[in-house]
Design a protein around this motif. Structure first.
Motif, PDB file in Angstrom:
ATOM      1  N   TYR A 161       0.849  -1.195   0.000  1.00  0.00           N
ATOM      2  CA  TYR A 161       0.000   0.000   0.000  1.00  0.00           C
ATOM      3  C   TYR A 161       0.882   1.242   0.000  1.00  0.00           C
ATOM      4  O   TYR A 161       2.005   1.233   0.528  1.00  0.00           O
ATOM      5  CB  TYR A 161      -0.899   0.023   1.244  1.00  0.00           C
ATOM      6  N   HIS A 166      -3.682   3.290  -0.127  1.00  0.00           N
ATOM      7  CA  HIS A 166      -4.204   2.701  -1.360  1.00  0.00           C
ATOM      8  C   HIS A 166      -3.411   1.451  -1.730  1.00  0.00           C
ATOM      9  O   HIS A 166      -2.178   1.448  -1.673  1.00  0.00           O
ATOM     10  CB  HIS A 166      -4.125   3.711  -2.511  1.00  0.00           C
ATOM     11  N   GLU A 182      -8.760  -0.579  -6.085  1.00  0.00           N
ATOM     12  CA  GLU A 182      -9.315   0.618  -5.452  1.00  0.00           C
ATOM     13  C   GLU A 182     -10.358   0.285  -4.391  1.00  0.00           C
ATOM     14  O   GLU A 182     -10.700   1.137  -3.561  1.00  0.00           O
ATOM     15  CB  GLU A 182      -9.925   1.545  -6.502  1.00  0.00           C
ATOM     16  N   SER A 185      -8.426  -0.744  -0.254  1.00  0.00           N
ATOM     17  CA  SER A 185      -7.498   0.108   0.489  1.00  0.00           C
ATOM     18  C   SER A 185      -7.534  -0.267   1.964  1.00  0.00           C
ATOM     19  O   SER A 185      -8.458  -0.946   2.432  1.00  0.00           O
ATOM     20  CB  SER A 185      -7.890   1.580   0.322  1.00  0.00           C
TER      21      SER A 185
END
Length: 405
Positions: A161, A166, A182, A185
């Motif tokens: 991440y 994200h 998407e 996260s």
């Protein structure tokens, strides 16, 4: 050579198994990314403790004649307090000066019992996340409690991440049908920084951050952190004189010195004439054990004056903890005791939350944590996926419970 009926059946079964595995994985991530239940109306205010005290004075909280058994020593009651009090309030957990550069991170323990971590992004915004990888729930930050890193990488299967949470890398999931980076996260927690640099998080508010770290204010100077363990119940630390530090509290007439409580379990002393601030937070480990975390920040840097101040404050904290231990021993010896104003407030909030949980038929947590039903659905899907993957990798029935991926 023509394929036999058995070959055809085996081939068909293999395709079906792979298809089922992919579908189950998709189900898991769909459940993770699906909208969470709306926030449950909290039965207690989300403001500072002094605000709750004002409500009590106005007669909004019923009077209590005696405290119930186990008020100071029940670990079961502490679990109720985690949900009824800590999970729905803003909690001070750190200081902005602990995050001097992009990638600075620190693990924090929320008193409600959730593993979290704070990390500063390249945009100078401090964010808080649940320390749980979205793949297999392994800790994202696991090697050191504090440090600096350019990315956040889970050591289990390599999910990576960025500093804003994200998902940027998910090995072996690029071609999984229905999988979207998407939508996976890290789970963020509401974060804010006040004028004194105190970092506060709130599990019950929308997951966003209003925690810009101003380098002109907090990046310079000197920082000291230390801990003191004590045998006392956390509620005793909510008394007004729990941390009456002679070095600081004895000078309250001085306008340059202020003492505030930004949240339960925390005290802040601002010594503006010295460019210093002292943050004290209490972390309940059990009903009878607490750890007092102390952070002294001075913008002027380390000097002989601040060194002397630090030494004196450390001694004062030890004396305060010793005093809390003495009070706890006395309370333990008494069969019953009259509640203080704060005790009455806490007890009423616990009773209200228990009534709420009875009406809901289960434990009630803030919406950002996930309700009981959501967790149950995810666990079922996760269990199904593990079973299918064990079959696909030939480990079914091996008893080791280890997944190849």
């Amino acid at each position: 050579m023509q394929a036999t009926a058995i070959d055809i059946l085996c081939s068909t079964a293999s395709v079906a198994l792979v298809t089922c595995t992919a579908v189950a994985v998709t189900v898991v991530f769909t459940l993770w990314s699906s909208p969470r239940p709306g926030p449950v109306e909290s039965p207690f205010p989300r403001g500072r403790l002094c605000d709750i005290g004002d409500a009590t004075a106005a007669g909004e909280v019923a009077k209590v004649s005696d405290l119930p058994d186990g008020w100071w020593r029940s670990d079961g009651l502490l679990e109720d307090e985690r949900r009824a009090i800590f999970a729905g309030m803003s909690i001070a957990v750190s200081h902005a000066s602990m995050f001097p550069s992009s990638g600075s991170y620190r693990i924090v323990e929320h008193p409600a019992g959730f593993p979290l971590f704070l990390v500063r992004g390249k945009d100078r915004v401090l964010r808080c996340f649940h320390n749980v990888c979205r793949h297999r729930a392994y800790p994202v930050v696991s090697t050191k409690r504090a440090g600096c890193t350019p990315v956040l990488a889970c050591r289990y299967h390599g999910w990576t991440y960025d500093l804003q949470g994200h998902l940027v890398k998910a090995p072996k999931f690029e071609n999984v049908k229905g999988f979207r980076k998407e939508a996976n996260s890290l789970l963020e927690v509401n974060t804010a920084i006040d004028a004194d640099g105190v970092v506060r998080i709130n599990l019950s508010l929308p997951p966003e951050s209003d925690a810009y770290v101003d380098d002109k204010v907090f990046s310079r100077g000197h920082l000291e952190s230390w801990e003191v363990e004590g045998t006392f119940n956390w509620k005793m630390a909510e008394a007004e004189d729990a941390f009456s530090l002679p070095t600081v509290s004895g000078k309250r007439g001085n306008r340059n010195i202020t003492h505030t409580k930004p949240s339960v379990l925390s005290d802040v002393f601002a010594l503006r004439h010295l460019g210093s601030s002292l943050l004290i937070t209490v972390q309940p480990k059990t009903a009878a054990k607490c750890v007092v975390h102390c952070t002294l920040y001075t913008s002027a840097g380390l000097s002989s004056a601040t060194s002397a101040l630090l030494s004196t404050i450390q001694s004062d904290i030890v004396r305060c903890v010793s005093s809390l231990e003495d009070r706890y021993a006395v309370a333990q010896a008494c069969e019953s005791s009259r509640p203080t104003l704060h005790d009455s407030v806490f007890l009423e909030k616990i009773k209200s939350h228990r009534r709420l949980e009875r009406s809901k038929g289960g434990k009630v947590w803030p919406s950002s944590v996930g309700g009981e039903n959501h967790s149950c659905r995810f666990n079922i899907a996760e269990s199904l996926t593990q079973e299918l993957m064990l079959k696909a990798t030939g480990h079914e029935g091996s008893g080791d419970g280890v997944l190849s991926w």
